[in-house]
Scaffold this motif. Sequence first.
Motif, PDB file in Angstrom:
ATOM      1  N   SER A  45      21.981  -8.012  16.150  1.00 28.42           N
ATOM      2  CA  SER A  45      22.747  -7.104  15.296  1.00 28.42           C
ATOM      3  C   SER A  45      23.948  -7.822  14.700  1.00 28.42           C
ATOM      4  CB  SER A  45      23.195  -5.882  16.100  1.00 28.42           C
ATOM      5  OG  SER A  45      23.939  -6.305  17.217  1.00 28.42           O
ATOM      6  N   ARG A  46      24.561  -8.700  15.489  1.00 27.77           N
ATOM      7  CA  ARG A  46      25.708  -9.432  14.937  1.00 27.77           C
ATOM      8  C   ARG A  46      25.264 -10.374  13.819  1.00 27.77           C
ATOM      9  NH1 ARG A  46      27.395  -8.459  20.047  1.00 27.77           N
ATOM     10  NH2 ARG A  46      29.622  -8.099  20.396  1.00 27.77           N
ATOM     11  N   LEU A  47      24.143 -11.041  14.044  1.00 35.49           N
ATOM     12  CA  LEU A  47      23.678 -11.975  13.013  1.00 35.49           C
ATOM     13  C   LEU A  47      23.264 -11.229  11.742  1.00 35.49           C
ATOM     14  CD1 LEU A  47      21.613 -14.524  15.113  1.00 35.49           C
ATOM     15  CD2 LEU A  47      23.860 -14.813  14.093  1.00 35.49           C
ATOM     16  N   ILE A  48      22.684 -10.059  11.933  1.00 35.25           N
ATOM     17  CA  ILE A  48      22.301  -9.275  10.760  1.00 35.25           C
ATOM     18  C   ILE A  48      23.532  -8.893   9.967  1.00 35.25           C
ATOM     19  CG2 ILE A  48      21.437  -6.985  10.088  1.00 35.25           C
ATOM     20  CD1 ILE A  48      19.248  -7.388  12.232  1.00 35.25           C
ATOM     21  N   GLN A  49      24.592  -8.611  10.706  1.00 30.98           N
ATOM     22  CA  GLN A  49      25.829  -8.250  10.005  1.00 30.98           C
ATOM     23  C   GLN A  49      26.455  -9.436   9.285  1.00 30.98           C
ATOM     24  OE1 GLN A  49      27.766  -6.470  13.387  1.00 30.98           O
ATOM     25  NE2 GLN A  49      27.907  -4.495  12.329  1.00 30.98           N
ATOM     26  N   SER A  50      26.395 -10.602   9.940  1.00 25.49           N
ATOM     27  CA  SER A  50      27.187 -11.702   9.401  1.00 25.49           C
ATOM     28  C   SER A  50      26.394 -12.620   8.470  1.00 25.49           C
ATOM     29  CB  SER A  50      27.774 -12.539  10.546  1.00 25.49           C
ATOM     30  OG  SER A  50      26.720 -13.108  11.301  1.00 25.49           O
ATOM     31  N   LEU A 107       8.767  -6.048  14.795  1.00 22.88           N
ATOM     32  CA  LEU A 107       8.929  -5.870  13.355  1.00 22.88           C
ATOM     33  C   LEU A 107       9.540  -4.512  13.047  1.00 22.88           C
ATOM     34  CD1 LEU A 107       8.484  -6.909  10.511  1.00 22.88           C
ATOM     35  CD2 LEU A 107       6.106  -6.222  10.645  1.00 22.88           C
ATOM     36  N   LEU A 108       8.983  -3.492  13.678  1.00 24.29           N
ATOM     37  CA  LEU A 108       9.536  -2.149  13.475  1.00 24.29           C
ATOM     38  C   LEU A 108      10.992  -2.097  13.928  1.00 24.29           C
ATOM     39  CD1 LEU A 108       6.450  -0.093  14.609  1.00 24.29           C
ATOM     40  CD2 LEU A 108       7.479  -0.075  12.332  1.00 24.29           C
ATOM     41  N   GLU A 164      14.516  -1.500  11.781  1.00 25.13           N
ATOM     42  CA  GLU A 164      15.489  -0.487  12.187  1.00 25.13           C
ATOM     43  C   GLU A 164      16.882  -1.098  12.314  1.00 25.13           C
ATOM     44  OE1 GLU A 164      15.225   2.027  16.044  1.00 25.13           O
ATOM     45  OE2 GLU A 164      13.306   2.180  14.963  1.00 25.13           O
ATOM     46  N   LEU A 165      16.912  -2.273  12.959  1.00 19.44           N
ATOM     47  CA  LEU A 165      18.194  -2.965  13.104  1.00 19.44           C
ATOM     48  C   LEU A 165      18.796  -3.274  11.745  1.00 19.44           C
ATOM     49  CD1 LEU A 165      17.652  -5.647  15.905  1.00 19.44           C
ATOM     50  CD2 LEU A 165      19.063  -3.592  16.030  1.00 19.44           C
ATOM     51  N   ALA A 166      17.951  -3.786  10.865  1.00 23.46           N
ATOM     52  CA  ALA A 166      18.443  -4.131   9.536  1.00 23.46           C
ATOM     53  C   ALA A 166      18.987  -2.886   8.844  1.00 23.46           C
ATOM     54  CB  ALA A 166      17.320  -4.759   8.710  1.00 23.46           C
ATOM     55  N   THR A 171      24.843  -4.931   6.010  1.00 20.97           N
ATOM     56  CA  THR A 171      25.960  -4.472   5.204  1.00 20.97           C
ATOM     57  C   THR A 171      25.781  -4.910   3.764  1.00 20.97           C
ATOM     58  OG1 THR A 171      27.061  -6.480   5.861  1.00 20.97           O
ATOM     59  CG2 THR A 171      27.669  -4.466   7.024  1.00 20.97           C
ATOM     60  N   HIS A 172      24.590  -5.382   3.429  1.00 24.47           N
ATOM     61  CA  HIS A 172      24.452  -6.041   2.141  1.00 24.47           C
ATOM     62  C   HIS A 172      23.611  -5.218   1.189  1.00 24.47           C
ATOM     63  CE1 HIS A 172      25.596  -9.058   4.991  1.00 24.47           C
ATOM     64  NE2 HIS A 172      24.433  -8.924   5.565  1.00 24.47           N
ATOM     65  N   GLY A 173      23.958  -3.966   1.055  1.00 22.47           N
ATOM     66  CA  GLY A 173      23.322  -3.172   0.009  1.00 22.47           C
ATOM     67  C   GLY A 173      21.882  -2.827   0.317  1.00 22.47           C
ATOM     68  N   SER A 174      21.038  -3.129  -0.629  1.00 23.70           N
ATOM     69  CA  SER A 174      19.727  -2.490  -0.653  1.00 23.70           C
ATOM     70  C   SER A 174      18.666  -3.232   0.144  1.00 23.70           C
ATOM     71  CB  SER A 174      19.260  -2.387  -2.097  1.00 23.70           C
ATOM     72  OG  SER A 174      19.107  -3.695  -2.614  1.00 23.70           O
ATOM     73  N   THR A 175      19.047  -4.267   0.873  1.00 26.95           N
ATOM     74  CA  THR A 175      18.011  -5.090   1.493  1.00 26.95           C
ATOM     75  C   THR A 175      17.051  -4.286   2.359  1.00 26.95           C
ATOM     76  OG1 THR A 175      19.623  -5.565   3.174  1.00 26.95           O
ATOM     77  CG2 THR A 175      19.195  -7.295   1.554  1.00 26.95           C
ATOM     78  N   ASP A 176      17.608  -3.302   3.082  1.00 21.16           N
ATOM     79  CA  ASP A 176      16.774  -2.619   4.062  1.00 21.16           C
ATOM     80  C   ASP A 176      15.574  -1.935   3.421  1.00 21.16           C
ATOM     81  OD1 ASP A 176      18.819  -1.355   2.833  1.00 21.16           O
ATOM     82  OD2 ASP A 176      18.931   0.269   4.295  1.00 21.16           O
ATOM     83  N   ALA A 177      15.808  -1.232   2.318  1.00 17.52           N
ATOM     84  CA  ALA A 177      14.707  -0.500   1.696  1.00 17.52           C
ATOM     85  C   ALA A 177      13.629  -1.456   1.200  1.00 17.52           C
ATOM     86  CB  ALA A 177      15.224   0.343   0.538  1.00 17.52           C
ATOM     87  N   SER A 178      14.056  -2.546   0.552  1.00 11.14           N
ATOM     88  CA  SER A 178      13.041  -3.449   0.017  1.00 11.14           C
ATOM     89  C   SER A 178      12.322  -4.191   1.145  1.00 11.14           C
ATOM     90  CB  SER A 178      13.662  -4.431  -0.959  1.00 11.14           C
ATOM     91  OG  SER A 178      14.734  -5.067  -0.345  1.00 11.14           O
ATOM     92  N   LEU A 179      13.007  -4.384   2.269  1.00 16.01           N
ATOM     93  CA  LEU A 179      12.338  -5.010   3.407  1.00 16.01           C
ATOM     94  C   LEU A 179      11.198  -4.147   3.892  1.00 16.01           C
ATOM     95  CD1 LEU A 179      15.137  -6.524   5.656  1.00 16.01           C
ATOM     96  CD2 LEU A 179      13.377  -7.700   4.365  1.00 16.01           C
TER      97      LEU A 179
END
Lengths: 438, 640
Positions: free
Chosen positions: A269-274, A310-311, A315-317, A322-330
Amino acid sequence: MPRYTIHPWRTHTDLLTVRDQLYHLDTPAPDARRYAVDRILSCWKFRGNLPHAVESTALLIDAQLHHQSQNSERSDFALRAVYTAAFTRFVTGFCDIGRSREGLLQPSSMLDVAKRIGMPVHFVGLRHEAVHEELPSLGRLVGAVDEGLRWLWEVYWSRLEVSALNDVESNGRVDDGELKDEVRRVLKAFRSSRRDAFRTNRQREAEHQSEVEAFAQACGRILDGDSRDRQDVEMFATVLVDERFLVPSSRSLGDSMDGAFTLWDPLLSRLIQSQRRFPATLVERLHTQLTESTVQSSKDVASEAFALWLLHALELANTYATHGSTDASLQAATLRVCCLYPGSWTKMVGQRLLEGDAELMADYQALFEASVLVANSETMEVDTEVGTAHDGGPSELPFSTRDELVAVRYSALHDHSTAAVGWRRALFAPSVPIGIVA
Amino acid sequence: MAPKRNAHEAFGNMISQKPLSAFAAARLAKHVPAYQAPLEDRALSLDATSLAQVPYDGTHEDTTSDVESQPVDSVLTPMLKPTTIVRSPTHGKGAVEEGPDGRLTITLRNNETAAYVGEYDLRVLEGIATIYGAVLTPTSSPRRRRDGTVVQISHVESTMRALDKLSPLFRNIWRKEDDPTRTFQPLQNPADDESQHSLLPLEVDQRTEMVLSRLATEVESTARLTRIMAVGAKSSGKSTFNRILCNALISKPSLRKLLYLDLDPGQAEFGPSGQLSLVEVTAPILGPPFTHPACARSPRYRLLRAHTIAATSFKDDPAHYVACATELVQHADRQYPLVVNSCGWVSGLGASVLQDLTQALSITQVVLLEPLDAGLTAALQTSCSDATFHRLSRQPVRPTARTPAESRSMQTMAYFHHRAAKPTSEPRWSSKAISNRPPWLVSYDGPHAGIQAIISYGTQPHPDFLAETLDGSLVALVRLDAQYQREVFNPSHHTATLESSTDDSSESATATPSPGLIKRTKDGLPYIRPTPTGATAPLDPRFSECVSLALVRGIDTQNKFLQLVTPLSESQVAVLMDQPLVIVRGSFDAPEWAYLEDLHLNGRESGVKSERPWVSRTEAVGIEGAVWRLRHPPLASDMR
């Protein structure tokens, strides 16, 4: 500034293979030499940029093979002519190239060039004789060709290994290795630290929290290292996923993954944030793991683990990015992978994703069901090659192409009889070099 | 002109063995491809290992004998009368006014010349101006001023410069620094151009002027039934003469249009190398060839028909070459004058082919460019006795910044990046690396194969290696007439399949391979069996047409797709899709530029997937400088 050389062999290994075949360095398959000679003269030569040494070697060996063949029709003249032609082209080429390299207005003689480059001068003599006088006798030609092959080994083939070594060094793979070791070390240390913490039940203590923080920073330093960010992130994700850090070793089918999630979540989670690129890269790595194993049975423990990861990663992403729209397109990218690589685990992932998101459901349900349908019948070959590098990255799929994808998949899957598919435009701009099928 | 001539003669006839002049050394340095940083000691180092790396295929001779005049830069220098002193109006003297958005308005007096480097729109406001033989007048009211000419030069939105980033070959051609407001710069004196362009004023001597005016009169008087061919050796100024001629003819208000038969497969004016084409020209030819590819939609240089010989020289099949040329000329409207760009091979086989061509094309005007073999001249004069012959004295050799092979690769690269323009707009070039362009997936097997066969001109590769040969190489796409296709591919049972549809015939070729000529490799690639004589019969130009070149980006043998990149637009492909198409491969140059574009664009390799077929990276310390460790053939046990 690096210089680039274009050569007709695809990789340096190909050249080394051919060398081994030509000079009998490998276990001698009966027609390995023939194969290598044909490959050089009947393929590489046409591709252009074939070094004269390689061509000459193939010509000389071709003459030898001609001599050894059991063809009774072969006349003495034919034998001598083949040897002569091969040998003459070999010598003339070196001398011509040497002359043009010298760049003198009045070019030096072939003999001078031969002396300067250390070619036995009687090669030039023999050439002269063959061109202007009688064809030399077979015995002399056989001897000269042998000697020519030894000389070519000396000046060209024997030196290949060294340049290959140079290649490895200059590509920086050595550095990569060190960095990989560093990643492994950090990940292992993190894992045992977490395990210890759970065992002694102090996972919530401040001391352990600060340890976790330190690990996250260490990983961050690796990922921030240099400017080659993308490469480092990919390398990190590769080690993390491919080397099974995420999968408990004693796991069996159907086991819960909650333990592993709990263990890794604080770091991930920290790496996803940073790290901006980390979520996409991690998800991409998991895709690859999952698609590479679609052909295996549905009882594959690791595949199940990766599907669950993967699932979880999506979810974590979703939660931390914090970088906008990445989650939906992922999520969309994952669904696309699920459609393109139908299998029991991709099916499970796809279904869960569709259930969780109405918008995705609208876009993908039809396609997804179609792909599952075909996968279950026997007509569909699951092809792991085609898509491993499917496109520029999971987040690059615009909405319009999504529709296109749906349409084309339909026609490709169902319209074998009606629509002609002689020419189709590829849907994605490839991100791989020319010559690699994406 | 005199000093130039002397230099040339000295270069040609020098007998003493001495190191190179700076000029010759510069020419030699070009032997190192421009994407490689030249090694300083390259000319000096002469050892077997470095020679062993060099391909022996004739290209190394580019530096010594093969230099074809390629005035990459000369377009930028307007023409000078021999008597004129190079004089450019300077800033701040009233002669040059700077307008908004960087446009310049220049007032020139008689015989005055202005030289500007770069890309620009040129517009004559008052008076009359000439550039590269073309005569420009104001569009609105062509009134003549007694005291000179006013021209306006303005900035253009150019996409050509996008190619700079994709290949070093395109660098250092235009204006040096990137000034967003102005794509050109004045050149005060060709000698002190900082960007080291090899610029020379384009000189047209009096003899040439005379021949030009005679030809123009001829064209106007003979109801335009004029077919002109310039004959000359390499570097004799043929292309330059042809351009000046075209520009002069096109400037005639009574003409405004001519046809150009491009028969120089090694240095084509309007297309990629290997292509013979008939082009309708309605605008002056000003830039170097890569700036004006002809295409079917282009309003200025419209491609009427093309054939391919899939090689940069016709040496393998001169008969096919002449057949293609003869067929193309059938499509030339006799209303318009025809200019033939012959190739510079004027000895041996080349000479006899030239003789055949002058007859087959019914050439009416032959321009002989000295120096020319007297035997050839006599032979031409006897073989076409009806034609008028003009003779030009030896032209100064123009220094070339690129070798012929480099020019070819620039031209092919520009051809692939060229975007078919709308009839009105300027041509555009795509800045995307060719490896990032979505390819066409063309199936080569099965009932709906997009291509019928792969044909090799010249020498056939071994079928086992056809895929490896094809991968990453250039090919030509040729459209066949449907009837011809059925006859040529299924000769033994064409009567049986004639009634059935096109699709069926290709299917039957797949299902029953024995009756047709089409064989399949292990991967299913369809190829034509060579005849017992060892040669593949080339496609009959009467029933086929080259539609485009394509780069085989990859071969997906599992799904039986070729991945092709072509400059064709989607609508053009849509038209072609249901027609019989074959792929012709031959001895096109290796598309080295294509392998490296994304590297040049992105700087370093990116991503972990660093596999890059056919390309290796060599650091400054190359093979020559390394220490050799392995001196004797190792035993099998020594190998890994």
